[in-house]
Design an enzyme around this catalytic site. Structure first.
Site, PDB file in Angstrom:
ATOM      1  N   GLY A 179     -12.594 -11.780 -13.377  1.00  0.00           N
ATOM      2  CA  GLY A 179     -11.713 -10.654 -13.667  1.00  0.00           C
ATOM      3  C   GLY A 179     -12.081  -9.447 -12.826  1.00  0.00           C
ATOM      4  N   ARG A 237      -3.353 -15.992 -11.461  1.00  0.00           N
ATOM      5  CA  ARG A 237      -4.723 -15.976 -11.982  1.00  0.00           C
ATOM      6  C   ARG A 237      -5.639 -16.635 -10.953  1.00  0.00           C
ATOM      7  NH1 ARG A 237      -2.137 -13.453 -15.120  1.00  0.00           N
ATOM      8  NH2 ARG A 237      -2.239 -13.403 -17.398  1.00  0.00           N
ATOM      9  N   GLY A 276     -21.060 -20.949 -20.101  1.00  0.00           N
ATOM     10  CA  GLY A 276     -19.716 -21.457 -20.347  1.00  0.00           C
ATOM     11  C   GLY A 276     -19.018 -21.904 -19.080  1.00  0.00           C
ATOM     12  N   TYR A 309       0.829  -1.207   0.000  1.00  0.00           N
ATOM     13  CA  TYR A 309       0.000   0.000   0.000  1.00  0.00           C
ATOM     14  C   TYR A 309       0.864   1.259   0.000  1.00  0.00           C
ATOM     15  CZ  TYR A 309      -4.426  -2.423   0.571  1.00  0.00           C
ATOM     16  OH  TYR A 309      -5.532  -3.206   0.349  1.00  0.00           O
ATOM     17  N   PRO A 316     -17.895 -22.168 -10.186  1.00  0.00           N
ATOM     18  CA  PRO A 316     -18.217 -21.966  -8.772  1.00  0.00           C
ATOM     19  C   PRO A 316     -19.576 -22.535  -8.407  1.00  0.00           C
ATOM     20  CG  PRO A 316     -18.448 -19.909  -9.961  1.00  0.00           C
ATOM     21  CD  PRO A 316     -17.810 -20.882 -10.909  1.00  0.00           C
ATOM     22  N   GLU A 348      -7.961  -6.791   5.477  1.00  0.00           N
ATOM     23  CA  GLU A 348      -7.218  -7.911   4.902  1.00  0.00           C
ATOM     24  C   GLU A 348      -6.468  -8.700   5.977  1.00  0.00           C
ATOM     25  OE1 GLU A 348      -5.030  -5.903   1.832  1.00  0.00           O
ATOM     26  OE2 GLU A 348      -6.922  -5.346   0.845  1.00  0.00           O
TER      27      GLU A 348
END
Length: 399
Positions: free
Chosen positions: A392, A205, A273, A94, A278, A136
């Site tokens: 994404g 990814r 698709g 950060y 999930p 976080e």
């Protein structure tokens, strides 16, 4: 932050609306020039297609618009925080981002970036960084509290590689250290990191976990991309062509807040698709639990050869009165009667299928999600009952 600084932040909202992507594009170029090591942490495919720049511009704008009450952004903070922990983002990052963001504001706005405006944005960024890194840290803490939990990158072995369709292949991942596998909530994803010789970079990814929690392994199901030379599909294609059974890859712990709700309401799963991955985890979990709530599976794909998991879905639905399935093919085979021709259209179903009392889970490309979200809300389904995940960087602002 002072009230004067908050007013200055709000005064920059029109500029952010008009030039936000210009600012964030300048920011990323600046940061990667001065800190090229961060390219190993960012999806460079999303840099090329401008998705990341757009997503950051939208986030900065939302923060500026809600500077007096950032608590309203907590759902977005959680989504971003989940992604950050999946990428092993830490507080020191950060500080780097903040330095380049403030410098970018100064360089893009020029004379308009007065000392007062830069001071205001510095204070605003420090506030945001504190909110984000604090949230976080709580996510990291929760990860390590789980049996088999961890933070950072952990090596896993591909013990099975299974072709599900012409496009989609599943990878069964077992911990290389032989330790336990942390539990997860159906719908979550994990990050995979591989070295790409084409870019001379490590690249992460995210892939949805496509199986129910089982204590032994994670399964990801990856679509092969046709644009192999573009960074967008490089990791997926590298997995398909170069990662074999017995190979080791690094992953982070499961993350994400697109998850199955714990209730007994009817559920409707709508996918396009590879967006079904999930939802597969969610449905398998309900099947294993032998829940009695009505379950509807609506899935669309190109054709039979692109239809992954068709056999297992048929096995689950066979004799199961609580599970109904509906398949759409863009181009069904001649004489094929067990599918609907064309794209997924919800107007083919009545309220017996699309009940206002159901929970809806939608996953697929952004236009697919937007189309079905708008159809459902227009037909009496409450926004709080519609859950969706866009693969994404987020670009949809629907809820």
């Amino acid at each position: 932050m002072t009230n004067e600084q908050k007013e200055l932040i709000k005064a920059t909202v029109p500029i952010l609306k008009e030039h936000g992507v210009l600012l964030t594009s300048h920011f990323y170029n600046r940061m990667f020039t001065h800190n090229p090591e961060l390219k190993n942490m960012f999806n460079m495919g999303n840099q090329q297609n401008k998705k990341q720049q757009t997503a950051l511009a939208m986030a900065v704008l939302a923060y500026a618009e809600n500077i007096e009450n950032p608590a309203v952004l907590m759902p977005a903070v959680d989504s971003i925080g989940q992604k950050h922990t999946s990428l092993d983002i830490r507080p020191e990052h950060y500080a780097i981002v903040g330095k380049h963001l403030i410098a970018s504001i100064s360089e893009v706005l020029g004379e308009g970036a007065t000392p007062a405006i830069l001071d205001a944005w510095t204070a605003a960024y420090l506030q945001l960084a504190s909110i984000m890194s604090g949230h976080e840290q709580s996510l990291y803490d929760n990860q390590v509290k789980k049996e088999g939990g961890w933070t950072g990158w952990r090596p896993f072995i591909v013990k099975e590689k299974v072709k599900e369709s012409d496009e989609i292949t599943s990878f069964y991942l077992y911990p290389a250290d032989g330790g336990p596998v942390a539990d997860f909530t159906p719908g979550q994803y994990l990050s995979v990191r591989l070295f790409l010789p084409e870019l001379n970079l490590l690249q992460p990814r995210q892939y949805s976990i496509s199986c129910a929690p089982n204590g032994s392994y994670y399964r990801i199901s990856v679509k092969k991309e046709t644009h192999a030379v573009h960074p967008d599909g490089m990791i997926s294609n590298h997995l398909h062509y170069f990662i074999n059974e017995g190979d080791m890859i690094e992953i982070t712990a499961p993350a994400g807040n697109f998850v199955l709700a714990e209730n007994d309401r009817p559920v409707v799963f709508i996918s396009g698709g590879v967006g079904q991955t999930p939802l597969m985890s969610m449905l398998e979990t309900l099947v294993q639990r032998k829940t009695t709530q009505p379950k509807t599976w609506i899935h669309g794909c190109k054709a039979a050869n692109a239809h992954a998991f068709k056999s297992i879905i048929a096995e689950w639905s066979d004799g199961n009165e609580t599970l109904n399935t509906h398949f759409f093919y863009d181009t069904p085979a001649e004489g094929q009667t067990d599918v609907i021709s064309g794209w997924v259209e919800l107007n083919r179903f009545d309220q017996q299928v699309l009940s206002p009392e159901a929970d809806y889970y939608i996953c697929g490309p952004a236009p697919f999600i937007k189309k079905h979200y708008e159809y459902l809300t227009a037909h009496g389904v409450g926004k709080e009952a519609i859950h969706f995940e866009e693969f994404g960087p987020a670009s949809l602002q629907l809820n």
